[in-house]
Design a protein around this motif. Structure first.
Motif, PDB file in Angstrom:
ATOM      1  N   UNK A 172       0.800  -1.222   0.000  1.00 56.77           N
ATOM      2  CA  UNK A 172       0.000   0.000   0.000  1.00 56.77           C
ATOM      3  C   UNK A 172       0.832   1.270   0.000  1.00 56.77           C
ATOM      4  N   UNK A 173       2.140   1.113   0.233  1.00 51.59           N
ATOM      5  CA  UNK A 173       3.013   2.289   0.214  1.00 51.59           C
ATOM      6  C   UNK A 173       3.765   2.380  -1.108  1.00 51.59           C
ATOM      7  N   UNK A 174       4.477   3.492  -1.285  1.00 47.78           N
ATOM      8  CA  UNK A 174       5.272   3.650  -2.499  1.00 47.78           C
ATOM      9  C   UNK A 174       6.529   2.797  -2.409  1.00 47.78           C
ATOM     10  N   UNK A 178      13.982   0.583  -6.399  1.00 47.61           N
ATOM     11  CA  UNK A 178      13.736  -0.325  -7.515  1.00 47.61           C
ATOM     12  C   UNK A 178      14.820  -0.134  -8.564  1.00 47.61           C
ATOM     13  N   UNK A 180      15.237   0.124 -12.718  1.00 43.57           N
ATOM     14  CA  UNK A 180      14.371   0.424 -13.867  1.00 43.57           C
ATOM     15  C   UNK A 180      13.872  -0.798 -14.621  1.00 43.57           C
ATOM     16  N   UNK A 188       5.823   1.397 -18.012  1.00 41.66           N
ATOM     17  CA  UNK A 188       4.460   1.921 -18.064  1.00 41.66           C
ATOM     18  C   UNK A 188       3.444   0.778 -18.095  1.00 41.66           C
ATOM     19  N   UNK A 191       1.764   0.990 -11.691  1.00 42.25           N
ATOM     20  CA  UNK A 191       2.284   2.021 -10.809  1.00 42.25           C
ATOM     21  C   UNK A 191       3.337   1.493  -9.852  1.00 42.25           C
ATOM     22  N   UNK A 192       3.731   2.350  -8.907  1.00 48.23           N
ATOM     23  CA  UNK A 192       4.751   1.952  -7.933  1.00 48.23           C
ATOM     24  C   UNK A 192       4.172   1.816  -6.531  1.00 48.23           C
ATOM     25  N   UNK A 193       2.880   1.588  -6.444  1.00 46.57           N
ATOM     26  CA  UNK A 193       2.311   1.300  -5.132  1.00 46.57           C
ATOM     27  C   UNK A 193       2.557  -0.182  -4.868  1.00 46.57           C
TER      28      UNK A 193
ATOM     29  N   UNK B  78      16.048   8.037 -12.590  1.00 47.41           N
ATOM     30  CA  UNK B  78      16.404   7.523 -11.273  1.00 47.41           C
ATOM     31  C   UNK B  78      16.751   8.663 -10.327  1.00 47.41           C
ATOM     32  N   UNK B  81      13.766  10.867  -8.841  1.00 50.19           N
ATOM     33  CA  UNK B  81      13.027  10.159  -7.803  1.00 50.19           C
ATOM     34  C   UNK B  81      13.839  10.172  -6.519  1.00 50.19           C
ATOM     35  N   UNK B 158       7.857  12.544 -16.016  1.00 49.88           N
ATOM     36  CA  UNK B 158       6.739  11.639 -16.167  1.00 49.88           C
ATOM     37  C   UNK B 158       6.916  10.440 -15.219  1.00 49.88           C
ATOM     38  N   UNK B 159       8.141   9.956 -15.159  1.00 50.09           N
ATOM     39  CA  UNK B 159       8.483   8.825 -14.301  1.00 50.09           C
ATOM     40  C   UNK B 159       8.388   9.206 -12.815  1.00 50.09           C
ATOM     41  N   UNK B 162       4.994   8.863 -11.428  1.00 49.91           N
ATOM     42  CA  UNK B 162       4.583   7.490 -11.081  1.00 49.91           C
ATOM     43  C   UNK B 162       4.957   7.204  -9.630  1.00 49.91           C
ATOM     44  N   UNK B 163       6.146   7.647  -9.231  1.00 43.51           N
ATOM     45  CA  UNK B 163       6.585   7.411  -7.859  1.00 43.51           C
ATOM     46  C   UNK B 163       5.765   8.233  -6.871  1.00 43.51           C
ATOM     47  N   UNK B 165       2.793   9.494  -7.241  1.00 50.00           N
ATOM     48  CA  UNK B 165       1.402   9.031  -7.207  1.00 50.00           C
ATOM     49  C   UNK B 165       1.234   7.824  -6.287  1.00 50.00           C
ATOM     50  N   UNK B 166       2.322   7.059  -6.103  1.00 50.38           N
ATOM     51  CA  UNK B 166       2.236   5.830  -5.317  1.00 50.38           C
ATOM     52  C   UNK B 166       2.237   6.105  -3.813  1.00 50.38           C
ATOM     53  N   UNK B 167       2.629   7.313  -3.416  1.00 52.10           N
ATOM     54  CA  UNK B 167       2.667   7.623  -1.982  1.00 52.10           C
ATOM     55  C   UNK B 167       1.250   7.727  -1.409  1.00 52.10           C
ATOM     56  N   UNK B 168       1.196   7.573  -0.078  1.00 47.60           N
ATOM     57  CA  UNK B 168      -0.105   7.694   0.568  1.00 47.60           C
ATOM     58  C   UNK B 168      -0.482   9.156   0.786  1.00 47.60           C
TER      59      UNK B 168
END
Lengths: 308, 249
Positions: A172-174, A178, A180, A188, A191-193, B78, B81, B158-159, B162-163, B165-168
């Motif tokens: 549930x967290x980011x 990672x 690439x 793409x 996501x990264x959740x 990289x 982020x 853009x990348x 993605x990171x 957006x994944x946070x709470x």
């Protein structure tokens, strides 16, 4: 902590580090690896070999030690190395630095084994790994930075151990860390959740390396992945499993394991035939065809399984 | 612990400022308003060592209690982020250390605690950096020399989305470019929480000549104040985790 400092710590072989809180002494033997988060050394303490991770960023040490502790609490999972000590020590340059000490996992790196192992052996190792990942996932954690570089074939236990727990993330967290090429966000394709499918995607990329090392441009092109997969020869029997995992179709690790096991069954059925072929060129082609054929059989098996 | 917000500027540039205010001084001022300044310097493919002009990159970030990195265009994804995440962690670390000092006395920081206790503090910090709201002004240098690197910058941003957006925690960002013909900075994208919109603003990039980094930073930092009148941002403005707390050793 300053921004420009690199987290690696260089220590000469023979250096001794004394823990300030727990008074244990570690004798540096050799550098095992360096990364964006610190350095890992082979050390000796009370006659035993261990691995010591040290970083200029103390929060890296604390965070990773925390994760190892959690993994240990679930005793059945010996997926990662076991944690032995967390401490601070003075380096020869009189700087105080945090470090932790863990079990030294002795074995061969999967980066070099992945192309050498037979497909059946590789599949079996990965199948076992999937069960263990499932246990980790059930605890509410994702491995995150799952890649061949972080996998060691443990000579003693005869299975894959995961080292470098820097990417382990609560569901549930980011995702914390990672690489690439193993990251579905990069391609793409998601996501990264953190959720189980994130690890399964990375595991599929690991399997693809059995064909040949995956190369990519600076920006991930999805088409490249699919082209790589459809033109693959060696990993054909696993093609469907890989594809489903890349698309995030497996709800959990056990579902992926089930399909991988099925593909393995089909593969071992065709094995005795392969064994008889001698190494002439024409027969090598027929061997290849057989693998393709068995892949199709595996795929049909899979379809029947799904239909049932 | 109540949920706060972290405010950052992310400056992406490939060279030293050649006009107007001293960006280091501006950066020092910005951090006093509770905003940290992070800088990514982009190298040309044929540059084998750090050009002198890019040294400014580290100085701006240091003055702005932020994080800086100098990288080739290929490594941008990289890096962005990492810089964002690290800057956030630093701000939170500084804040937590400050809290510890107020509870345990002046000489205490996280490292003075035994490793066992430190582990617990670390968990609090991780929770905080996952759940804290993040407000970010992205400022992109679009001077002529950046032309060849623009597609890499676009990919990397853009990348980055993605990171983030994944946070709470909630995430809001706005994008500015500099320089432009008439203004110091130009707003490309107003405050939004939609990460997908960043890809659409990039075709608008016009690439121009001079590099007034200092003035551009000052202008872009105003976005945080504009946002205080904004309904969406009002809640966040109360509980800012101040990056100037950060105790550098």
């Amino acid at each position: 902590m300053m921004s420009s400092i690199h987290p690696t710590v260089r220590l000469a072989n023979g250096t001794r580090i004394n823990g300030l809180w727990h008074n244990r002494q570690y004798h540096i033997k050799q550098l095992l690896g360096e990364g964006a988060r610190g350095s890992t050394y082979l050390v000796e303490a009370s006659g035993k070999k261990m691995a010591l991770k040290i970083s200029r960023d103390p929060s890296v040490v604390t965070a990773e030690a925390n994760i190892l502790k959690k993994l240990q609490r679930a005793q059945s999972v010996s997926l990662g190395p076991s944690l032995i000590d967390v401490d601070d020590g003075y380096l020869p340059n009189r700087m105080k630095q945090s470090f932790y000490v863990m079990e030294y996992v002795q074995g061969k790196p999967m980066t070099s084994l992945v192309g050498k192992l037979s497909l059946v052996d590789l599949g079996r190792l990965m199948s076992r790994l999937l069960s263990e990942l499932h246990q980790l996932h059930s605890m509410g954690y994702i491995f995150g930075d799952l890649k061949l570089d972080n996998m060691i074939f443990d000579d003693g236990l005869k299975r894959i151990r995961l080292v470098d727990v820097g990417g382990v993330t609560q569901v549930g967290r980011g995702i914390r860390e990672y690489t690439s090429i193993y990251d579905r966000g990069f391609w793409r394709l998601g996501g990264r959740k953190a959720d189980p499918t994130y690890d399964l995607f990375a595991l599929a990329i690991c399997l693809m390396h059995a064909e040949r090392p995956l190369k990519f441009d600076s920006n991930g092109q999805q088409q490249m992945l699919w082209r790589f997969l459809s033109s693959s020869r060696r990993i054909t029997p696993f093609q469907q499993v890989i594809k489903q995992a890349l698309l995030g179709k497996y709800r959990d690790a056990l579902h992926m394991k089930r399909d991988l096991d099925l593909a393995l069954q089909q593969l071992s059925l065709s094995r005795p035939v392969q064994g008889r072929t001698t190494k002439t060129n024409t027969q090598r082609i027929s061997e290849r065809d057989l693998i393709t054929l068995s892949g199709m059989v595996a795929f049909n098996g899979l379809m029947i399984y799904i239909l049932l | 612990m109540n949920k706060g917000s972290v405010s950052q500027i992310l400056l992406i540039t490939d060279g030293c400022s050649n006009q107007g205010e001293d960006p280091v001084a501006v950066s020092r001022h910005i951090v006093s308003t509770g905003v940290s300044v992070n800088v990514i310097g982009v190298l040309d493919d044929d540059q084998t060592e750090e050009p002198i002009g890019l040294r400014e990159v580290n100085e701006i970030a240091e003055a702005g209690k932020g994080v800086s990195r100098i990288v080739y265009a290929d490594d941008l994804s990289e890096t962005m982020q990492m810089v964002t995440q690290q800057a956030m962690t630093q701000t939170i670390q500084g804040y937590v250390n400050q809290e510890l000092k107020s509870i345990l006395g002046d000489e205490t920081n996280e490292e003075a605690l035994p490793p066992e206790t430190r582990g617990e503090v670390q968990e609090v910090m991780e929770d905080l950096s996952e759940t804290v709201d993040l407000n970010m002004v992205i400022l992109v240098d679009t001077s002529a020399s950046m032309q060849t690197k623009m597609s890499a910058v676009k990919e990397a941003l853009d990348d980055l989305m993605i990171s983030l957006d994944a946070r709470q925690g909630q995430f809001m960002y706005t994008v500015y470019q500099f320089p432009t013909r008439k203004q110091v900075v130009k707003l490309l994208l107003d405050w939004t929480d939609d990460g997908k919109r960043i890809a659409k603003v990039f075709p608008k990039f016009a690439v121009g000549g001079i590099t007034p980094t200092g003035a551009a930073l000052r202008e872009a930092a105003k976005a945080f104040h504009i946002s205080e009148q904004d309904d969406v941002m009002r809640g966040a403005a109360y509980d800012v985790i101040d990056p100037s707390y950060r105790s550098s050793s």
